[in-house]
Design a protein around this motif. Structure first.
Motif, PDB file in Angstrom:
ATOM      1  N   ALA A   1     -16.149   2.467   3.954  1.00  0.00           N
ATOM      2  CA  ALA A   1     -16.338   1.678   2.733  1.00  0.00           C
ATOM      3  C   ALA A   1     -15.335   2.077   1.661  1.00  0.00           C
ATOM      4  N   MET A   2     -15.007   3.364   1.589  1.00  0.00           N
ATOM      5  CA  MET A   2     -14.020   3.812   0.601  1.00  0.00           C
ATOM      6  C   MET A   2     -12.661   3.179   0.861  1.00  0.00           C
ATOM      7  N   ILE A   3     -12.231   3.191   2.124  1.00  0.00           N
ATOM      8  CA  ILE A   3     -10.929   2.605   2.456  1.00  0.00           C
ATOM      9  C   ILE A   3     -10.948   1.094   2.234  1.00  0.00           C
ATOM     10  N   LEU A   4     -12.036   0.433   2.625  1.00  0.00           N
ATOM     11  CA  LEU A   4     -12.149  -1.008   2.423  1.00  0.00           C
ATOM     12  C   LEU A   4     -12.071  -1.369   0.947  1.00  0.00           C
ATOM     13  N   LEU A   5     -12.776  -0.600   0.126  1.00  0.00           N
ATOM     14  CA  LEU A   5     -12.771  -0.864  -1.317  1.00  0.00           C
ATOM     15  C   LEU A   5     -11.375  -0.673  -1.890  1.00  0.00           C
ATOM     16  N   ALA A   6     -10.712   0.439  -1.520  1.00  0.00           N
ATOM     17  CA  ALA A   6      -9.369   0.709  -2.036  1.00  0.00           C
ATOM     18  C   ALA A   6      -8.364  -0.330  -1.541  1.00  0.00           C
ATOM     19  N   ALA A   7      -8.490  -0.728  -0.266  1.00  0.00           N
ATOM     20  CA  ALA A   7      -7.564  -1.712   0.288  1.00  0.00           C
ATOM     21  C   ALA A   7      -7.699  -3.057  -0.407  1.00  0.00           C
ATOM     22  N   THR A   8      -8.933  -3.462  -0.665  1.00  0.00           N
ATOM     23  CA  THR A   8      -9.180  -4.780  -1.263  1.00  0.00           C
ATOM     24  C   THR A   8      -8.875  -4.788  -2.754  1.00  0.00           C
ATOM     25  N   ALA A   9      -9.251  -3.714  -3.432  1.00  0.00           N
ATOM     26  CA  ALA A   9      -9.095  -3.694  -4.888  1.00  0.00           C
ATOM     27  C   ALA A   9      -7.694  -3.293  -5.339  1.00  0.00           C
ATOM     28  N   PHE A  10      -7.024  -2.420  -4.562  1.00  0.00           N
ATOM     29  CA  PHE A  10      -5.757  -1.854  -5.030  1.00  0.00           C
ATOM     30  C   PHE A  10      -4.555  -2.220  -4.177  1.00  0.00           C
ATOM     31  N   PHE A  11      -4.669  -2.120  -2.836  1.00  0.00           N
ATOM     32  CA  PHE A  11      -3.520  -2.402  -1.981  1.00  0.00           C
ATOM     33  C   PHE A  11      -3.077  -3.850  -2.121  1.00  0.00           C
ATOM     34  N   ALA A  12      -4.038  -4.756  -2.206  1.00  0.00           N
ATOM     35  CA  ALA A  12      -3.701  -6.181  -2.321  1.00  0.00           C
ATOM     36  C   ALA A  12      -2.875  -6.460  -3.569  1.00  0.00           C
ATOM     37  N   GLY A  13      -3.098  -5.663  -4.617  1.00  0.00           N
ATOM     38  CA  GLY A  13      -2.344  -5.848  -5.858  1.00  0.00           C
ATOM     39  C   GLY A  13      -1.146  -4.940  -5.971  1.00  0.00           C
ATOM     40  N   GLY A  14      -0.853  -4.185  -4.918  1.00  0.00           N
ATOM     41  CA  GLY A  14       0.298  -3.282  -4.940  1.00  0.00           C
ATOM     42  C   GLY A  14       0.134  -2.116  -5.880  1.00  0.00           C
ATOM     43  N   THR A  15      -1.103  -1.637  -6.043  1.00  0.00           N
ATOM     44  CA  THR A  15      -1.375  -0.541  -6.977  1.00  0.00           C
ATOM     45  C   THR A  15      -1.825   0.697  -6.221  1.00  0.00           C
ATOM     46  N   PRO A  16      -0.939   1.691  -6.014  1.00  0.00           N
ATOM     47  CA  PRO A  16      -1.345   2.928  -5.337  1.00  0.00           C
ATOM     48  C   PRO A  16      -2.243   3.764  -6.249  1.00  0.00           C
ATOM     49  N   VAL A  17      -3.229   4.413  -5.657  1.00  0.00           N
ATOM     50  CA  VAL A  17      -4.129   5.276  -6.426  1.00  0.00           C
ATOM     51  C   VAL A  17      -3.633   6.708  -6.309  1.00  0.00           C
ATOM     52  N   GLU A  18      -3.293   7.303  -7.445  1.00  0.00           N
ATOM     53  CA  GLU A  18      -2.757   8.655  -7.452  1.00  0.00           C
ATOM     54  C   GLU A  18      -3.726   9.664  -8.050  1.00  0.00           C
ATOM     55  N   GLU A  19      -4.862   9.209  -8.545  1.00  0.00           N
ATOM     56  CA  GLU A  19      -5.911  10.109  -9.005  1.00  0.00           C
ATOM     57  C   GLU A  19      -7.225   9.339  -9.059  1.00  0.00           C
ATOM     58  N   LEU A  20      -8.331  10.045  -8.871  1.00  0.00           N
ATOM     59  CA  LEU A  20      -9.626   9.375  -8.826  1.00  0.00           C
ATOM     60  C   LEU A  20     -10.005   8.791 -10.184  1.00  0.00           C
ATOM     61  N   GLN A  21      -9.560   9.426 -11.267  1.00  0.00           N
ATOM     62  CA  GLN A  21      -9.820   8.845 -12.597  1.00  0.00           C
ATOM     63  C   GLN A  21      -9.176   7.467 -12.708  1.00  0.00           C
ATOM     64  N   GLN A  22      -7.992   7.340 -12.106  1.00  0.00           N
ATOM     65  CA  GLN A  22      -7.291   6.058 -12.123  1.00  0.00           C
ATOM     66  C   GLN A  22      -8.084   5.002 -11.360  1.00  0.00           C
ATOM     67  N   ALA A  23      -8.694   5.416 -10.253  1.00  0.00           N
ATOM     68  CA  ALA A  23      -9.477   4.469  -9.463  1.00  0.00           C
ATOM     69  C   ALA A  23     -10.605   3.883 -10.292  1.00  0.00           C
ATOM     70  N   LYS A  24     -11.301   4.724 -11.054  1.00  0.00           N
ATOM     71  CA  LYS A  24     -12.387   4.226 -11.899  1.00  0.00           C
ATOM     72  C   LYS A  24     -11.858   3.279 -12.968  1.00  0.00           C
ATOM     73  N   SER A  25     -10.769   3.674 -13.628  1.00  0.00           N
ATOM     74  CA  SER A  25     -10.238   2.841 -14.705  1.00  0.00           C
ATOM     75  C   SER A  25      -9.742   1.496 -14.184  1.00  0.00           C
ATOM     76  N   LEU A  26      -9.274   1.473 -12.923  1.00  0.00           N
ATOM     77  CA  LEU A  26      -8.820   0.209 -12.338  1.00  0.00           C
ATOM     78  C   LEU A  26      -9.985  -0.652 -11.867  1.00  0.00           C
ATOM     79  N   LEU A  27     -11.078  -0.002 -11.444  1.00  0.00           N
ATOM     80  CA  LEU A  27     -12.243  -0.758 -10.997  1.00  0.00           C
ATOM     81  C   LEU A  27     -12.921  -1.480 -12.157  1.00  0.00           C
ATOM     82  N   ASP A  28     -12.903  -0.877 -13.329  1.00  0.00           N
ATOM     83  CA  ASP A  28     -13.584  -1.474 -14.484  1.00  0.00           C
ATOM     84  C   ASP A  28     -13.106  -2.902 -14.774  1.00  0.00           C
ATOM     85  N   PRO A  29     -11.798  -3.126 -14.970  1.00  0.00           N
ATOM     86  CA  PRO A  29     -11.362  -4.503 -15.243  1.00  0.00           C
ATOM     87  C   PRO A  29     -11.458  -5.432 -14.039  1.00  0.00           C
TER      88      PRO A  29
END
Length: 417
Positions: free
Chosen positions: A258-286
């Protein structure tokens, strides 16, 4: 007469456990599951999903299959001998073999604790804007208090609760994104190695198949009918241990996927690499709403605390086993093992400049130590002197040694890459 018949049945025939009784044996496997849905996994999985989409889902599948085999095997060691892996190594293996491996396992537990404490600290920063260093101290102190004051059963119930919260959190997150399920299903079973992905592959592997969990499982599985050493009880425990392991590892596979699926759908599709977990939260919010970011941070906090608890227990078990003792929180060697693991990890955290990279490297360090622990484990469970009639079959030994060899080859590939 009916009384006599019932008495004969009780004496001569084992009671076959039903579906409800099965749940009596659930627990040890879930303690192990916490170890591979820890913050180090979060870092590895989000890096895998955001950088390579669904492509590395196969690593989760492969490592989980390997994990089921290894954990099932080491649980047999604990049930049959009444010894954890560290105790068995101290008792049966030559000192020149056992000491270096167990010493490296203690260092691996430090690496594990580093990731767990760091994850809890990052979650506290997300939720309450507490600096990572302060959050790390708070997480470590809370866990030490839990371990030094709570009984095993209380810890087990708390950990099961935490796993439930983590699982429900990711179930909620997945409902908010649009998963390409056919592509995901293909990636789960068809291996691919994208260019530059070896570090992430090794991190995911090390984050799932973890050496400290092998020591932990062989210890905590003995909590079920510990004092019953008769053959009927042993066979019953062996049978239901497998169900517990299979169920628990399946839960871990689902959450890691589920973690990989969430990251792939939310971030990879938009070309946004996650370099820290804080960034993941801030990107999930919007992307998914403030609720998604809050649930993400809460689940990370639960993962950080619960996995630090199990990491501390594993370290106590390894260290106590080096002195021929089982894990017990009132035992000085168990306490020292816990304090060494958590204390050294905490000191290292205070000097880490890049927490996310620290999480990834800590997981890679675990995969480097893993082959030594696996070869030790298989050597013990393949010994008739140790296991008696429950010794590994030739096929089981071949499969287990093959898994250890695969991990070793991957480590060599990592060094060359």
């Amino acid at each position: 007469m009916w009384k006599i018949i019932k008495e004969l049945k009780r004496k001569d025939h084992p009671r076959y456990l039903g579906g409800i009784d099965f749940f009596r044996y659930i627990g040890p496997g879930l303690l192990v599951t916490v170890g591979f849905i820890d913050p180090g996994n979060w870092a590895s999985n989000f890096a895998a999903g955001s950088d390579y989409g669904y492509a590395l889902l196969w690593v989760v599948t492969l490592s989980t299959v390997m994990l089921v085999i290894l954990q099932h095997n080491v649980a047999h060691l604990g049930i049959v001998t009444g010894l954890c892996l560290s105790e068995a190594a101290t008792k049966y293996a030559p000192r020149w073999i056992s000491r270096p491996i167990l010493g490296s396992a203690v260092l691996a537990s430090v690496s594990t604790s580093l990731a767990e404490i760091l994850g809890g600290a990052i979650a506290l920063e997300m939720l309450f804007d507490i600096p990572v260093a302060v959050g790390a101290v708070l997480t470590a102190v809370l866990v030490v208090v839990m371990l030094f004051t709570n009984s095993y059963k209380r810890i087990e119930r708390a950990v099961i609760t935490f796993v439930s919260v983590i699982g429900l959190s990711f179930l909620y997150e997945l409902f908010l994104v649009d998963i390409d399920w056919p592509e995901a299903a293909y990636a789960w079973v068809v291996p691919s190695v994208p260019e530059g992905s070896m570090l992430i592959i090794m991190s995911v592997l090390g984050a799932v198949v973890m050496p400290h969990n092998l020591f932990l499982h062989s210890e905590v599985v003995q909590s079920r009918e510990y004092n019953k050493g008769d053959e009927v009880s042993v066979r019953r425990r062996l049978k239901y241990e497998f169900y517990d392991t299979l169920f628990s590892m399946g839960v871990g596979w689902a959450i890691n996927s589920a973690m990989i699926l969430l990251a792939a759908t939310a971030f990879f599709a938009g070309g946004t690499p996650v370099e820290e977990l804080q960034q993941a939260k801030s990107l999930l919010d919007p992307l998914l709403g403030n609720g998604a970011g809050l649930v993400f941070a809460l689940a990370l906090l639960m993962a950080g605390i619960s996995s630090t608890v199990t990491s501390g227990m594993a370290a106590g078990s390894i260290f106590a086993g080096m002195f021929g003792e089982s894990y017990h929180i009132k035992d000085i060697h168990s306490k020292l093992g816990i304090l060494i693991s958590l204390g050294v990890a905490l000191v290292i955290i205070l000097f880490i400049s890049d927490p996310f990279q620290g999480l990834l490297i800590s997981q890679m360090a675990l995969s480097v130590q893993l082959p030594f622990t696996v070869f030790l484990q298989v050597g013990l469970t393949s010994s008739r002197k140790v296991m008696g009639q429950y010794v590994n079959s030739r096929w089981s030994s071949f499969l287990l040694y093959f898994i250890a060899a695969v991990v070793s080859v991957l480590n060599v590939m990592l060094l060359f890459s």
